[in-house]
Design a protein around this motif. Sequence first.
Motif, PDB file in Angstrom:
ATOM      1  N   SER A  88       0.829  -1.211   0.000  1.00 52.18           N
ATOM      2  CA  SER A  88       0.000   0.000   0.000  1.00 52.18           C
ATOM      3  C   SER A  88       0.859   1.256   0.000  1.00 52.18           C
ATOM      4  CB  SER A  88      -0.935  -0.008   1.207  1.00 52.18           C
ATOM      5  OG  SER A  88      -0.200   0.035   2.419  1.00 52.18           O
ATOM      6  N   ILE A  89       2.000   1.224   0.705  1.00 49.19           N
ATOM      7  CA  ILE A  89       2.917   2.368   0.695  1.00 49.19           C
ATOM      8  C   ILE A  89       3.501   2.561  -0.700  1.00 49.19           C
ATOM      9  CG2 ILE A  89       5.095   3.242   1.635  1.00 49.19           C
ATOM     10  CD1 ILE A  89       4.429   1.768   4.224  1.00 49.19           C
ATOM     11  N   PHE A  90       3.896   1.467  -1.321  1.00 46.19           N
ATOM     12  CA  PHE A  90       4.440   1.527  -2.676  1.00 46.19           C
ATOM     13  C   PHE A  90       3.419   2.090  -3.663  1.00 46.19           C
ATOM     14  CE2 PHE A  90       4.611  -0.636  -6.799  1.00 46.19           C
ATOM     15  CZ  PHE A  90       5.839  -0.210  -7.263  1.00 46.19           C
ATOM     16  N   THR A 122      -0.215   6.984   4.283  1.00 45.06           N
ATOM     17  CA  THR A 122      -0.480   5.548   4.193  1.00 45.06           C
ATOM     18  C   THR A 122       0.183   4.795   5.335  1.00 45.06           C
ATOM     19  OG1 THR A 122      -0.546   5.749   1.775  1.00 45.06           O
ATOM     20  CG2 THR A 122      -0.331   3.537   2.687  1.00 45.06           C
ATOM     21  N   LEU A 123       1.411   5.196   5.684  1.00 43.82           N
ATOM     22  CA  LEU A 123       2.109   4.553   6.797  1.00 43.82           C
ATOM     23  C   LEU A 123       1.350   4.745   8.102  1.00 43.82           C
ATOM     24  CD1 LEU A 123       4.593   3.136   8.000  1.00 43.82           C
ATOM     25  CD2 LEU A 123       5.722   5.362   8.094  1.00 43.82           C
ATOM     26  N   ALA A 124       0.826   5.939   8.337  1.00 41.63           N
ATOM     27  CA  ALA A 124       0.056   6.187   9.558  1.00 41.63           C
ATOM     28  C   ALA A 124      -1.200   5.326   9.597  1.00 41.63           C
ATOM     29  CB  ALA A 124      -0.310   7.667   9.640  1.00 41.63           C
ATOM     30  N   ARG A 125      -1.857   5.182   8.455  1.00 44.28           N
ATOM     31  CA  ARG A 125      -3.067   4.358   8.404  1.00 44.28           C
ATOM     32  C   ARG A 125      -2.741   2.890   8.664  1.00 44.28           C
ATOM     33  NH1 ARG A 125      -4.631   5.734   3.720  1.00 44.28           N
ATOM     34  NH2 ARG A 125      -3.818   3.957   2.570  1.00 44.28           N
ATOM     35  N   GLU A 126      -1.661   2.387   8.080  1.00 43.35           N
ATOM     36  CA  GLU A 126      -1.279   0.993   8.290  1.00 43.35           C
ATOM     37  C   GLU A 126      -0.833   0.748   9.722  1.00 43.35           C
ATOM     38  OE1 GLU A 126      -1.607  -1.523   6.140  1.00 43.35           O
ATOM     39  OE2 GLU A 126      -2.554  -0.110   4.777  1.00 43.35           O
ATOM     40  N   THR A 127      -0.140   1.709  10.317  1.00 43.95           N
ATOM     41  CA  THR A 127       0.287   1.569  11.707  1.00 43.95           C
ATOM     42  C   THR A 127      -0.917   1.552  12.641  1.00 43.95           C
ATOM     43  OG1 THR A 127       2.373   2.702  11.223  1.00 43.95           O
ATOM     44  CG2 THR A 127       1.697   2.588  13.530  1.00 43.95           C
ATOM     45  N   GLY A 131      -2.196  -1.535  15.214  1.00 40.29           N
ATOM     46  CA  GLY A 131      -2.424  -1.339  16.646  1.00 40.29           C
ATOM     47  C   GLY A 131      -3.874  -1.377  17.060  1.00 40.29           C
ATOM     48  N   ALA A 132      -4.784  -1.649  16.119  1.00 39.53           N
ATOM     49  CA  ALA A 132      -6.207  -1.676  16.457  1.00 39.53           C
ATOM     50  C   ALA A 132      -6.499  -2.756  17.492  1.00 39.53           C
ATOM     51  CB  ALA A 132      -7.040  -1.926  15.190  1.00 39.53           C
ATOM     52  N   ARG A 133      -7.307  -2.416  18.469  1.00 34.21           N
ATOM     53  CA  ARG A 133      -7.789  -3.295  19.540  1.00 34.21           C
ATOM     54  C   ARG A 133      -6.716  -3.661  20.552  1.00 34.21           C
ATOM     55  NH1 ARG A 133     -10.258  -5.156  15.050  1.00 34.21           N
ATOM     56  NH2 ARG A 133      -8.845  -6.893  14.804  1.00 34.21           N
ATOM     57  N   LEU A 134      -5.493  -3.181  20.389  1.00 33.04           N
ATOM     58  CA  LEU A 134      -4.497  -3.402  21.437  1.00 33.04           C
ATOM     59  C   LEU A 134      -4.847  -2.605  22.687  1.00 33.04           C
ATOM     60  CD1 LEU A 134      -1.063  -3.477  19.554  1.00 33.04           C
ATOM     61  CD2 LEU A 134      -2.501  -5.373  20.287  1.00 33.04           C
ATOM     62  N   GLY A 135      -5.525  -1.472  22.499  1.00 33.71           N
ATOM     63  CA  GLY A 135      -5.959  -0.700  23.652  1.00 33.71           C
ATOM     64  C   GLY A 135      -6.936  -1.470  24.526  1.00 33.71           C
ATOM     65  N   ALA A 204       5.018  -5.097  20.833  1.00 33.21           N
ATOM     66  CA  ALA A 204       6.370  -5.246  20.290  1.00 33.21           C
ATOM     67  C   ALA A 204       6.325  -5.685  18.831  1.00 33.21           C
ATOM     68  CB  ALA A 204       7.160  -6.250  21.119  1.00 33.21           C
ATOM     69  N   ASP A 205       5.428  -6.622  18.496  1.00 32.44           N
ATOM     70  CA  ASP A 205       5.308  -7.078  17.107  1.00 32.44           C
ATOM     71  C   ASP A 205       4.846  -5.946  16.196  1.00 32.44           C
ATOM     72  OD1 ASP A 205       6.080  -9.553  17.917  1.00 32.44           O
ATOM     73  OD2 ASP A 205       4.071 -10.425  17.927  1.00 32.44           O
ATOM     74  N   ALA A 206       3.868  -5.168  16.665  1.00 29.12           N
ATOM     75  CA  ALA A 206       3.378  -4.049  15.862  1.00 29.12           C
ATOM     76  C   ALA A 206       4.476  -3.012  15.663  1.00 29.12           C
ATOM     77  CB  ALA A 206       2.166  -3.403  16.541  1.00 29.12           C
ATOM     78  N   GLY A 207       5.292  -2.794  16.692  1.00 29.73           N
ATOM     79  CA  GLY A 207       6.403  -1.857  16.554  1.00 29.73           C
ATOM     80  C   GLY A 207       7.424  -2.322  15.526  1.00 29.73           C
TER      81      GLY A 207
END
Length: 239
Positions: A88-90, A122-127, A131-135, A204-207
């Motif tokens: 998606s970034i590409f 795009t990077l912000a959206r993918e990040t 991280g969705a639902r980790l909260g 950690a995995d998401a990071g």
Amino acid sequence: MEQVGLAAATADVSLWSLFMQAGIVVKLVMLGLIAASVWTWAIVIDKYLAYGRARRQFDKFEQVFWSGQSLEELYRSLSERNNTGLASIFVAAMREWKKSFERGARSPIGLQMRIDRAMDVTLARETEYLGARLGSLATIGSAGPFIGLFGTVVGIMTSFQAIAGSKSTNLAVVAPGIAEALLATAIGLVAAIPAVIAYNKFSADAGKLSARMEGFADEFSAILSRQIDEKLQPRQAAQ
């Protein structure tokens, strides 16, 4: 009579009987904690599968990207798909690249800034997606023990009320309230401990996945910067 009462009180100590004997408040606490535990494991399974799928997609895309295939061909093959991650970034960068050249871009700096901005969005959206639902895991992990403690307090209060009503400190009188209090505490820990462990691991995995996308975005920005110079410098020299 006390021995009979004690025997009756201790005859059935299964988890189901302890739950059914608990007061309405403690039952609600237990049900809420059980629901939180189920939600935790649903998130754990979803994130485990999603992160594993993301790593495989990253590996596959990088293998194709660095294989020597032209960027135009790769863009054509990906532009009509629902892309995620590195792809998606590409696609976002290449789409901005093509739009700018179709409109006769003249400023290398402006073009580079627009491409970088498209990749950043795009990077912000993918990040955010990673991280969705980790909260939710963090909330359950931090609040679960305290909710269980609330059930514990209510159960102990029930025990004291039973003592006051019967005017006896016999174990048969105190045991039901203490049992439901300890059960509420145990369920709170059962919900909270996996949530904390899962939150730490998946954060950690998401990071790591986010860092991998940021690294690719920087590398691809450098590649496009060189191509921008190659395309725009002859045009500027001719003018």
